[in-house]
Design a protein around this motif. Structure first.
Motif, PDB file in Angstrom:
ATOM      1  N   ARG A   4       2.850   9.061  -3.076  1.00  0.00           N
ATOM      2  CA  ARG A   4       1.703   9.899  -3.023  1.00  0.00           C
ATOM      3  C   ARG A   4       1.065  10.222  -4.763  1.00  0.00           C
ATOM      4  NH1 ARG A   4       2.672  13.322   2.255  1.00  0.00           N
ATOM      5  NH2 ARG A   4       2.117  12.131   3.443  1.00  0.00           N
TER       6      ARG A   4
ATOM      7  N   SER B  67      -5.035   3.246  -5.319  1.00  0.00           N
ATOM      8  CA  SER B  67      -5.675   4.071  -4.413  1.00  0.00           C
ATOM      9  C   SER B  67      -4.894   4.251  -3.012  1.00  0.00           C
ATOM     10  CB  SER B  67      -6.606   2.613  -4.085  1.00  0.00           C
ATOM     11  OG  SER B  67      -5.883   1.200  -3.877  1.00  0.00           O
ATOM     12  N   LYS B  68      -6.137   4.434  -2.574  1.00  0.00           N
ATOM     13  CA  LYS B  68      -5.178   5.396  -0.938  1.00  0.00           C
ATOM     14  C   LYS B  68      -4.588   4.124  -0.444  1.00  0.00           C
ATOM     15  CE  LYS B  68      -6.648   7.250   3.294  1.00  0.00           C
ATOM     16  NZ  LYS B  68      -7.525   8.148   3.664  1.00  0.00           N
TER      17      LYS B  68
ATOM     18  N   LYS C 240      -1.526   2.600  -1.448  1.00  0.00           N
ATOM     19  CA  LYS C 240      -0.645   3.517  -1.529  1.00  0.00           C
ATOM     20  C   LYS C 240       0.274   3.563   0.251  1.00  0.00           C
ATOM     21  CE  LYS C 240      -1.932   7.999  -4.630  1.00  0.00           C
ATOM     22  NZ  LYS C 240      -2.335   8.606  -4.506  1.00  0.00           N
ATOM     23  N   GLU C 241      -1.366   3.456   1.448  1.00  0.00           N
ATOM     24  CA  GLU C 241      -0.338   3.257   2.451  1.00  0.00           C
ATOM     25  C   GLU C 241      -0.190   1.907   2.112  1.00  0.00           C
ATOM     26  OE1 GLU C 241      -4.352   3.366   4.710  1.00  0.00           O
ATOM     27  OE2 GLU C 241      -4.029   5.485   4.231  1.00  0.00           O
TER      28      GLU C 241
ATOM     29  N   HIS D 200     -12.187   0.344   1.498  1.00  0.00           N
ATOM     30  CA  HIS D 200     -11.479   0.734   0.994  1.00  0.00           C
ATOM     31  C   HIS D 200     -10.253  -0.095   0.594  1.00  0.00           C
ATOM     32  CE1 HIS D 200     -12.510   4.117   3.845  1.00  0.00           C
ATOM     33  NE2 HIS D 200     -12.556   3.247   5.110  1.00  0.00           N
TER      34      HIS D 200
END
Length: 162
Positions: free
Chosen positions: A85, A90-91, A94-95, A147
């Motif tokens: 985190r 980017s999100k 990370k995910e 995204h």
């Protein structure tokens, strides 16, 4: 009046059941130090060993890190997620990395269970291929999304890797 006492009894009984289950869980020898069998040998170990020092997991961890092209820290799961985190990624990236780490833990646990209950040993190559397959399929669905734009190179590298 009888209805009220029945509700009180049900509520009290439910609380006793929860407390009993909680006590069983807290007093269990399986928590907080879960006793496990080593995947490579037949001796007992704890959670820290299985997901840290275990040779089998080390090989899996190295191969997955090479494949992803990122360094997933080797620590307890909560610390790994916190570390990811904090990354300046980017999100979506990370995910994806957190999901891969979760898959590593899940499949390691599954392999451990196969070793204990079915006397079956699984090679790390098979687990790496299974993780790659699942992640490639998932990433393939998101490559065209908004995204994914911030980490398209990362996602395309995963999707096209062998």
């Amino acid at each position: 009046m009888q209805e009220r006492s029945r509700k009180e009894w049900n509520c009290k009984h439910e609380m006793q059941e929860r407390n009993r289950e909680s006590l069983i869980f807290q007093n269990s020898t399986h928590f907080p130090k879960i006793l496990l069998y080593v995947i490579l040998q037949d001796k007992m170990e704890d959670f820290d060993h299985l997901f840290g020092k275990c040779e089998w997991f080390q090989v899996l961890w190295i191969e997955i890190n090479k494949w992803l092209g990122v360094q997933i820290p080797q620590a307890e799961p909560r610390k790994v997620v916190q570390s990811i985190r904090r990354k300046q990624w980017s999100k979506m990236k990370k995910e994806t990395v957190v999901a891969v780490h979760g898959a590593m833990i899940y499949l390691t646990w599954q392999v451990r269970n196969w070793k204990i209950f079915q006397a079956t040993t699984v090679n790390t190559d098979l687990v790496v291929k299974q993780i790659q397959f699942v992640v490639k399929e998932s990433v393939g669905m998101f490559i065209g999304s908004k995204h994914a734009r911030n980490c398209i190179d990362f996602l395309e590298a995963i999707a096209s890797s062998t």
